[in-house]
Scaffold this active site. Sequence first.
Site, PDB file in Angstrom:
ATOM      1  CG  HIS A  71       8.111   8.767  52.483  1.00  0.00           C
ATOM      2  ND1 HIS A  71       8.181   9.055  53.831  1.00  0.00           N
ATOM      3  CD2 HIS A  71       9.332   8.290  52.139  1.00  0.00           C
ATOM      4  CE1 HIS A  71       9.397   8.770  54.269  1.00  0.00           C
ATOM      5  NE2 HIS A  71      10.108   8.298  53.269  1.00  0.00           N
ATOM      6  NE  ARG A  92       5.345   6.402  64.577  1.00  0.00           N
ATOM      7  CZ  ARG A  92       4.365   7.254  64.285  1.00  0.00           C
ATOM      8  NH1 ARG A  92       4.505   8.542  64.559  1.00  0.00           N
ATOM      9  NH2 ARG A  92       3.246   6.826  63.719  1.00  0.00           N
ATOM     10  NE  ARG A  99       7.797   2.338  68.364  1.00  0.00           N
ATOM     11  CZ  ARG A  99       7.494   2.526  67.073  1.00  0.00           C
ATOM     12  NH1 ARG A  99       6.501   1.846  66.531  1.00  0.00           N
ATOM     13  NH2 ARG A  99       8.159   3.401  66.349  1.00  0.00           N
ATOM     14  CD  GLU A 119       5.133  -3.903  66.460  1.00  0.00           C
ATOM     15  OE1 GLU A 119       5.420  -2.982  65.687  1.00  0.00           O
ATOM     16  OE2 GLU A 119       5.914  -4.327  67.336  1.00  0.00           O
ATOM     17  CG  ASN A 141       1.169   0.691  60.098  1.00  0.00           C
ATOM     18  OD1 ASN A 141      -0.046   0.760  60.045  1.00  0.00           O
ATOM     19  ND2 ASN A 141       1.930   1.761  60.136  1.00  0.00           N
ATOM     20  CG  ASP A 142       5.639  -3.930  61.566  1.00  0.00           C
ATOM     21  OD1 ASP A 142       5.950  -4.132  60.380  1.00  0.00           O
ATOM     22  OD2 ASP A 142       6.309  -3.218  62.327  1.00  0.00           O
ATOM     23  NE  ARG A 197       6.017  -1.442  57.936  1.00  0.00           N
ATOM     24  CZ  ARG A 197       5.905  -0.579  58.924  1.00  0.00           C
ATOM     25  NH1 ARG A 197       4.720  -0.195  59.317  1.00  0.00           N
ATOM     26  NH2 ARG A 197       6.955  -0.076  59.523  1.00  0.00           N
ATOM     27  CB  CYS A 231      -0.565   2.904  68.474  1.00  0.00           C
ATOM     28  SG  CYS A 231       0.619   1.552  68.438  1.00  0.00           S
TER      29      CYS A 231
END
Length: 552
Positions: free
Chosen positions: A187, A285, A321, A410, A433-434, A444, A481
């Site tokens: 976060h 999202r 998405r 991903e 990220n993934d 992660r 992205c």
Amino acid sequence: MAVISGVGVSSGRAVGPVVRMPDPVAEPPAGATLGEGADVAAEGARIAAAAEQVRADLERRASSAHGDGAAVLEATALMAADPALVTAAQTKLADGTAAARAVWEAAGEVQAMLESLGGYMAERARDVADVRDRIVAVLDGRPAPGVPERLEPFVLVAHDLAPADTATLDPATCLALVTEGGGPTSHTAILARALGLPAVVAAPGILDLAEGTVVLVDGGTGTVEPDPVADVIAQVQAAAARGWTFDGTGRTADGHRVQLLANVGDPKGAAAAADVGAEGVGLFRTEFCFLDRAEEPSVDEQTAQYTAVLEPFAGKKVVVRTLDAGADKPLPFLTDTSEANPALGVRGYRTALRHPEVLDHQLEAIARACDTSGADVWVMAPMVSTPAEAADFVARAGAFGLATAGVMVEVPALALTADALMAQVAFASIGTNDLTQYAMAADRLLGELAVLSDGWQPAVLRLVHLTAEAGLQSDRPVGVCGEAAADPALAVVLAGLGVTSLSMTARAIPEVAATLLSVTRAECVRLAELALAAPDARSARAAVHAELPPLV
């Protein structure tokens, strides 16, 4: 003093004096008991009142926060309102346990349960600790934990930050963040990027700095330099005073186009992206319609919500998405939280195997919103593993009139078969990220693995290059992205690897645009080759930063 190295998670440079987060709320003594003759019912009511006070305070702060910060505060407020923690604590009072100790022990049990579930639920254990500390502070009559209030600008240093703390940061006074713990997708990292604050996490030794020490924080290189020289301080302050603007066209110095888009998650985020002049949305999202719900929202409700996001981008590209449920976003009506390894379980597009009607309803709502908003809507599915799955999704989207359909890349297997993938889709978008998590076999959400969970990893960049090259050969656009796109230096590398668009938090767009304008397409390619040849993420980052012209 020696330079401290960590993981840069939000780019930019800032200079200011260190201010330490206050020590956390102390654990009430084990074995603390109610006094003789204490009114158990009254103590139970006191715990409930304290939880209600915490909930109200968090909601009040959420009402004045924005975007991701408001969402985090609202989520933490919901946890404070959950009767499970209060009820468990009240039960312990019957055994004579003191109120503060009862809350502490009950919270520990909830945390253990969440951590055992892994993924998103394990990350929520930190939120429970935050709520626990706030309730205990109220019970003991002490100030609630939080970010120190200062009139003069400062660099905030902490072991880690609770989501609610990070969400209340004021960029007018907090110049940068440095934490000893945390990771690139914590976060702290996400909200630092949303606020436009330079940030470094997983920085061992940062807590050894004395309060008031002037430091230079470089969120791009992931370094913290104590007592920088006067010339460097002046350069950083001059750059900060200048700021960056975006003219609406992402490009290199010689005119090579790289679309600069925004990641958004709700109507407020869409408005913020439109305000900075984003060329469109590269990642919408849609989970905000579904989270914290016991049942699927109706098609009409989804249509209204999607339309509100699409309308500010009439005539512009918006990549929607479909629902990315599972793993860190469990939904009671769609996913199974008992999966042993949810990050590798039924998530994203895989949920359509069990509940195809949820995807169909969402595609219907997206198509309706497309018709009424005037936006150029593209649609993509997350967590696709094979070209055959991609073809299936494209066909499903086409049945609802959504002609521009693609997928998220991903899963490493999909990048490795990118040439076959491109024959099935209109476009692809890489979720770094993934992709990093799966390529590096590093959770992660685990701060201890922050060095591995880094988009600069050469192995990850090779997968990006493979996908982009396949897109180029098939005349299919390939975007990024993931959070990597918000790092200006890494954005240059991604452009050099052949990526055609970059989507990021809206605040990052102006600096990324300015950085791209400082180099030619050929220089992007050269810098990408340097990164690919590096032995690890830190070396790749350092090699590219050494060659990039400074923005002054």
